[in-house]
Structure formats: structure tokens, C-alpha cells
Design a protein around this motif. Structure first.
Motif, PDB file in Angstrom:
ATOM      1  N   GLN A 104     -96.452  19.974  82.179  1.00  0.00           N
ATOM      2  CA  GLN A 104     -97.670  20.127  82.982  1.00  0.00           C
ATOM      3  C   GLN A 104     -97.342  20.113  84.481  1.00  0.00           C
ATOM      4  OE1 GLN A 104    -100.367  16.999  81.626  1.00  0.00           O
ATOM      5  NE2 GLN A 104    -101.664  18.550  80.678  1.00  0.00           N
ATOM      6  N   VAL A 105     -98.177  20.804  85.240  1.00  0.00           N
ATOM      7  CA  VAL A 105     -98.077  20.799  86.703  1.00  0.00           C
ATOM      8  C   VAL A 105     -99.481  20.587  87.267  1.00  0.00           C
ATOM      9  CG1 VAL A 105     -96.055  22.304  86.832  1.00  0.00           C
ATOM     10  CG2 VAL A 105     -98.350  23.323  86.806  1.00  0.00           C
ATOM     11  N   PRO A 106     -99.600  20.191  88.520  1.00  0.00           N
ATOM     12  CA  PRO A 106    -100.942  20.098  89.114  1.00  0.00           C
ATOM     13  C   PRO A 106    -101.659  21.446  89.054  1.00  0.00           C
ATOM     14  CG  PRO A 106     -99.338  19.025  90.514  1.00  0.00           C
ATOM     15  CD  PRO A 106     -98.558  19.743  89.462  1.00  0.00           C
ATOM     16  N   CYS A 107    -102.958  21.400  88.867  1.00  0.00           N
ATOM     17  CA  CYS A 107    -103.736  22.643  88.796  1.00  0.00           C
ATOM     18  C   CYS A 107    -103.621  23.439  90.100  1.00  0.00           C
ATOM     19  CB  CYS A 107    -105.197  22.332  88.499  1.00  0.00           C
ATOM     20  SG  CYS A 107    -105.451  21.520  86.894  1.00  0.00           S
ATOM     21  N   SER A 108    -103.339  22.739  91.212  1.00  0.00           N
ATOM     22  CA  SER A 108    -103.203  23.412  92.504  1.00  0.00           C
ATOM     23  C   SER A 108    -101.921  24.232  92.591  1.00  0.00           C
ATOM     24  CB  SER A 108    -103.233  22.382  93.636  1.00  0.00           C
ATOM     25  OG  SER A 108    -102.200  21.427  93.482  1.00  0.00           O
ATOM     26  N   CYS A 109    -101.011  24.053  91.634  1.00  0.00           N
ATOM     27  CA  CYS A 109     -99.783  24.857  91.593  1.00  0.00           C
ATOM     28  C   CYS A 109    -100.020  26.213  90.935  1.00  0.00           C
ATOM     29  CB  CYS A 109     -98.680  24.114  90.826  1.00  0.00           C
ATOM     30  SG  CYS A 109     -97.844  22.860  91.813  1.00  0.00           S
ATOM     31  N   THR A 110    -101.232  26.429  90.493  1.00  0.00           N
ATOM     32  CA  THR A 110    -101.602  27.694  89.861  1.00  0.00           C
ATOM     33  C   THR A 110    -102.836  28.260  90.563  1.00  0.00           C
ATOM     34  OG1 THR A 110    -103.162  26.728  88.259  1.00  0.00           O
ATOM     35  CG2 THR A 110    -100.818  26.689  87.670  1.00  0.00           C
ATOM     36  N   LYS A 111    -103.281  29.420  90.127  1.00  0.00           N
ATOM     37  CA  LYS A 111    -104.483  30.026  90.716  1.00  0.00           C
ATOM     38  C   LYS A 111    -105.758  29.485  90.089  1.00  0.00           C
ATOM     39  CE  LYS A 111    -102.219  34.275  92.198  1.00  0.00           C
ATOM     40  NZ  LYS A 111    -102.176  35.745  92.146  1.00  0.00           N
ATOM     41  N   SER A 137     -91.411  23.955  91.550  1.00  0.00           N
ATOM     42  CA  SER A 137     -92.220  23.267  90.538  1.00  0.00           C
ATOM     43  C   SER A 137     -91.450  22.219  89.732  1.00  0.00           C
ATOM     44  CB  SER A 137     -92.833  24.293  89.579  1.00  0.00           C
ATOM     45  OG  SER A 137     -91.822  25.027  88.924  1.00  0.00           O
ATOM     46  N   THR A 138     -90.106  22.319  89.718  1.00  0.00           N
ATOM     47  CA  THR A 138     -89.309  21.339  88.959  1.00  0.00           C
ATOM     48  C   THR A 138     -89.407  19.932  89.552  1.00  0.00           C
ATOM     49  OG1 THR A 138     -87.323  21.894  90.231  1.00  0.00           O
ATOM     50  CG2 THR A 138     -87.670  23.093  88.169  1.00  0.00           C
ATOM     51  N   ASP A 139     -89.850  19.821  90.811  1.00  0.00           N
ATOM     52  CA  ASP A 139     -90.035  18.495  91.416  1.00  0.00           C
ATOM     53  C   ASP A 139     -91.052  17.668  90.645  1.00  0.00           C
ATOM     54  OD1 ASP A 139     -88.223  18.969  93.465  1.00  0.00           O
ATOM     55  OD2 ASP A 139     -89.730  19.782  94.820  1.00  0.00           O
ATOM     56  N   ASN A 186     -92.564  13.279  87.756  1.00  0.00           N
ATOM     57  CA  ASN A 186     -93.854  12.600  87.683  1.00  0.00           C
ATOM     58  C   ASN A 186     -94.111  12.155  86.242  1.00  0.00           C
ATOM     59  OD1 ASN A 186     -96.904  12.623  87.119  1.00  0.00           O
ATOM     60  ND2 ASN A 186     -96.852  12.618  89.350  1.00  0.00           N
ATOM     61  N   GLU A 187     -94.376  10.863  86.045  1.00  0.00           N
ATOM     62  CA  GLU A 187     -94.541  10.296  84.698  1.00  0.00           C
ATOM     63  C   GLU A 187     -96.005  10.069  84.334  1.00  0.00           C
ATOM     64  OE1 GLU A 187     -92.183   6.763  84.684  1.00  0.00           O
ATOM     65  OE2 GLU A 187     -90.268   7.855  84.780  1.00  0.00           O
ATOM     66  N   ASN A 188     -96.909  10.649  85.096  1.00  0.00           N
ATOM     67  CA  ASN A 188     -98.343  10.447  84.842  1.00  0.00           C
ATOM     68  C   ASN A 188     -98.980  11.622  84.108  1.00  0.00           C
ATOM     69  OD1 ASN A 188     -98.334   7.965  86.414  1.00  0.00           O
ATOM     70  ND2 ASN A 188     -98.129   9.290  88.215  1.00  0.00           N
ATOM     71  N   LYS A 189     -98.159  12.591  83.706  1.00  0.00           N
ATOM     72  CA  LYS A 189     -98.666  13.768  82.991  1.00  0.00           C
ATOM     73  C   LYS A 189     -98.783  13.458  81.490  1.00  0.00           C
ATOM     74  CE  LYS A 189     -95.239  16.474  84.135  1.00  0.00           C
ATOM     75  NZ  LYS A 189     -94.321  15.624  84.876  1.00  0.00           N
ATOM     76  N   ASP A 243    -102.077  22.708  81.930  1.00  0.00           N
ATOM     77  CA  ASP A 243    -101.051  23.393  81.140  1.00  0.00           C
ATOM     78  C   ASP A 243    -101.068  24.856  81.565  1.00  0.00           C
ATOM     79  OD1 ASP A 243    -100.074  21.315  79.268  1.00  0.00           O
ATOM     80  OD2 ASP A 243    -102.176  21.259  78.653  1.00  0.00           O
ATOM     81  N   ALA A 244     -99.945  25.332  82.060  1.00  0.00           N
ATOM     82  CA  ALA A 244     -99.881  26.727  82.531  1.00  0.00           C
ATOM     83  C   ALA A 244     -98.506  27.299  82.226  1.00  0.00           C
ATOM     84  CB  ALA A 244    -100.147  26.796  84.027  1.00  0.00           C
ATOM     85  N   PRO A 245     -98.465  28.572  81.784  1.00  0.00           N
ATOM     86  CA  PRO A 245     -97.156  29.215  81.557  1.00  0.00           C
ATOM     87  C   PRO A 245     -96.392  29.358  82.868  1.00  0.00           C
ATOM     88  CG  PRO A 245     -98.949  30.818  81.393  1.00  0.00           C
ATOM     89  CD  PRO A 245     -99.588  29.475  81.482  1.00  0.00           C
ATOM     90  N   GLU A 246     -95.072  29.436  82.784  1.00  0.00           N
ATOM     91  CA  GLU A 246     -94.218  29.477  83.980  1.00  0.00           C
ATOM     92  C   GLU A 246     -94.542  30.637  84.913  1.00  0.00           C
ATOM     93  OE1 GLU A 246     -90.058  29.219  83.301  1.00  0.00           O
ATOM     94  OE2 GLU A 246     -90.197  27.403  82.102  1.00  0.00           O
ATOM     95  N   ASN A 247     -94.942  31.784  84.342  1.00  0.00           N
ATOM     96  CA  ASN A 247     -95.218  32.954  85.190  1.00  0.00           C
ATOM     97  C   ASN A 247     -96.517  32.818  85.986  1.00  0.00           C
ATOM     98  OD1 ASN A 247     -96.899  33.165  82.969  1.00  0.00           O
ATOM     99  ND2 ASN A 247     -96.574  35.364  82.691  1.00  0.00           N
ATOM    100  N   GLU A 248     -97.318  31.770  85.713  1.00  0.00           N
ATOM    101  CA  GLU A 248     -98.551  31.541  86.469  1.00  0.00           C
ATOM    102  C   GLU A 248     -98.411  30.411  87.493  1.00  0.00           C
ATOM    103  OE1 GLU A 248    -101.942  31.021  83.975  1.00  0.00           O
ATOM    104  OE2 GLU A 248    -101.653  32.932  82.894  1.00  0.00           O
ATOM    105  N   VAL A 249     -97.233  29.784  87.521  1.00  0.00           N
ATOM    106  CA  VAL A 249     -96.979  28.678  88.450  1.00  0.00           C
ATOM    107  C   VAL A 249     -96.315  29.232  89.714  1.00  0.00           C
ATOM    108  CG1 VAL A 249     -95.761  26.496  88.798  1.00  0.00           C
ATOM    109  CG2 VAL A 249     -96.732  27.031  86.553  1.00  0.00           C
ATOM    110  N   TYR A 250     -96.781  28.758  90.883  1.00  0.00           N
ATOM    111  CA  TYR A 250     -96.196  29.212  92.150  1.00  0.00           C
ATOM    112  C   TYR A 250     -94.706  28.885  92.189  1.00  0.00           C
ATOM    113  CZ  TYR A 250    -101.074  29.566  93.639  1.00  0.00           C
ATOM    114  OH  TYR A 250    -102.408  29.890  93.734  1.00  0.00           O
ATOM    115  N   ILE A 251     -93.907  29.861  92.625  1.00  0.00           N
ATOM    116  CA  ILE A 251     -92.449  29.715  92.605  1.00  0.00           C
ATOM    117  C   ILE A 251     -91.935  28.934  93.807  1.00  0.00           C
ATOM    118  CG2 ILE A 251     -90.258  30.982  92.631  1.00  0.00           C
ATOM    119  CD1 ILE A 251     -91.776  33.318  91.275  1.00  0.00           C
ATOM    120  N   LYS A 252     -92.444  29.259  94.986  1.00  0.00           N
ATOM    121  CA  LYS A 252     -91.926  28.650  96.209  1.00  0.00           C
ATOM    122  C   LYS A 252     -92.338  27.182  96.340  1.00  0.00           C
ATOM    123  CE  LYS A 252     -91.614  32.800  99.108  1.00  0.00           C
ATOM    124  NZ  LYS A 252     -92.059  33.427 100.367  1.00  0.00           N
ATOM    125  N   GLY A 253     -91.450  26.396  96.981  1.00  0.00           N
ATOM    126  CA  GLY A 253     -91.769  25.016  97.307  1.00  0.00           C
ATOM    127  C   GLY A 253     -92.516  24.937  98.632  1.00  0.00           C
TER     128      GLY A 253
END
Length: 251
Positions: free
Chosen positions: A175-182, A161-163, A167-170, A191-201
């Protein structure tokens, strides 16, 4: 067995395998056309890099190979049905030429494998950087495909998710894309807490996808080579028996 009976049997089996060859040729042409027309697939997104449009090259190559297969099949049908020996010689010669090209193709794929993967990695990084840019609305189909990959594979970014920090459009840095979460929200960023963001790339999944598709192409190539060996053998035997039959008729 009489020479005429041998010819009829050989023509029967040659027609069957020639029909398989024709179907494979048409399938390659259809696949090539699909790659040219369809822009909503992962392969197209990964391969379009400005001036270097790899998809177009591969599409034209598939169309060319497919057309050659159809043309060779036509020569085989005509040469065997009419029992024209010079057509059968041309048919056998083209099969040998095509066989040589197809033997070289897996070697070329293996040699260019690392180069293609590097190009795809750069392409993924570019899509991540441009994702959500309001001035690039024409690229939204690319972002939708990336979202589909992240959501389906439950991965985020290329490495992790650190990739998405580059991105400068947030609206906010974290913030991360909504698709990075459930989340099923249809927005570009959430806006999602770190424990709800997918870990694997997604990198390992894309590499696996590439490896699987490469194996499929190699399997198709081996199948074509096998059919070509059978066609060459049957064609050569037919040519030989037609020649023998004409000599015996003269006698």
C-alpha cells in the motif's frame, strides 16, 4: 542653496526611505509571528524536530530584526524631525551595526545550508515512518501537508515510492498513501498498481523550494542593505547640514 533648504530636502527624502524601512520591519515582524502561530505549512513540518525547534529560533530572529528596524526608523523620524544631532548619531551607529549583521547572514545561511538539508531529510523520513499511526493523531496535520505536497507535485516518498515500505502502519506491505496516486480518496493508504503510483520522489521539489526561498531571503537582505546605505548617506548629510546651519546662525 541655503543650508535650511538643504535640510528640508534631506529630511523629505530621509522620511521616505525611513518609511520604507519601517514597512519592511513590520513585514518581518508579521512573518515571524505567522511562523510562530501557524502550524500548517511545509516549513514548520520540516523544521520541527522534537527539542530542536528551528522554526521558533527563526521566528524570534525575524521578530528581533523587525523590532530593531522599527526602532531604528523611529529614531530616524524623531532625530530628523526634531533635528537632534545625538539621536542622528545613534541612528547612524545602529544602521552600521545592522549592516554588519546582515552582511554576515548570507554567509551563515550558506555555511549551514547542508546541515539544514540533512535535518530536513531526516524529518521527512520520520514523517513517512509515523504516517497513519493511530496512536499519533496529533500529527495528522503533518500528514495532510505531506499529502498535499505529493498530490500537487505528483511525487511519492522522498526518493521514490519504495520509501513507504518502511512504514509499518499500512494494512498491506504494497500500500501507498492515496496522495501518491491520482485518486481523490480521503484515506491514508490505498491499494494501487505500480503503474498508477507516481514515480518521482519529492526530494528534488523540496530542494528546489528551499533554494527558491533562500534566494528570496537573500534578495530581501540585499534590498535592506541598499536602503540602509541610502539612509546612512542621507542621515550623515542631514547631520552635517544641521551642524553647519547652527554654526551659521551663531555667527
Amino acid at each position: 542653496m541655503k543650508p535650511r533648504d538643504k535640510i528640508l530636502i534631506l529630511k523629505y527624502f530621509l522620511s521616505i526611505f525611513n518609511g520604507i524601512f519601517l514597512i519592511l520591519g513590520l513585514m518581518l515582524m508579521m512573518f515571524g509571528m505567522w511562523l510562530l502561530i501557524d502550524r500548517n505549512n511545509l516549513f514548520t513540518v520540516l523544521s520541527f524536530t522534537g527539542e530542536n525547534h528551528l522554526v521558533a529560533y527563526i521566528s524570534y530572529m525575524l521578530l528581533g530584526v523587525g523590532f530593531i528596524l522599527v526602532f531604528i526608523s523611529f529614531l530616524g523620524f524623531l532625530g530628523s524631525f526634531k533635528e537632534i544631532r545625538w539621536l542622528l548619531i545613534m541612528y547612524l551607529g545602529l544602521i552600521v551595526l545592522l549592516f554588519g549583521v546582515q552582511v554576515a547572514m548570507p554567509v551563515l545561511i550558506y555555511i549551514r545550508k547542508e546541515e539544514v538539508q540533512i535535518m530536513w531529510n531526516d524529518r521527512i523520513d520520520a514523517v513517512i515512518s509515523n504516517y497513519g499511526n493511530k496512536n499519533l493523531t496529533g500529527r495528522e496535520h503533518e500528514w495532510d501537508i505531506l499529502n498535499a505536497v505529493q498530490h500537487t507535485m505528483e511525487c511519492c516518498g522522498r526518493h521514490n515510492s519504495t520509501d513507504w515500505k518502511k512504514n509499518e502502519n499500512k494494512e498491506h506491505t504494497n500500500q501507498v498513501p492515496c496522495s501518491c496516486t491520482k485518486s481523490n480518496r480521503k484515506e491514508w493508504f490505498c491499494d494501487a498498481p505500480e503503474n498508477e503510483v507516481y514515480i518521482k520522489g519529492c526530494d528534488e521539489y523540496i530542494k528546489m523550494w528551499f533554494e527558491n526561498n533562500t534566494l528570496v531571503l537573500i534578495a530581501i537582505n540585499i534590498a535592506l542593505l541598499t536602503v540602509e546605505v541610502l539612509l546612512f548617506t542621507l542621515g550623515a548629510l542631514l547631520f552635517r547640514n544641521i551642524k553647519k546651519n547652527k554654526i551659521s546662525l551663531k555667527e
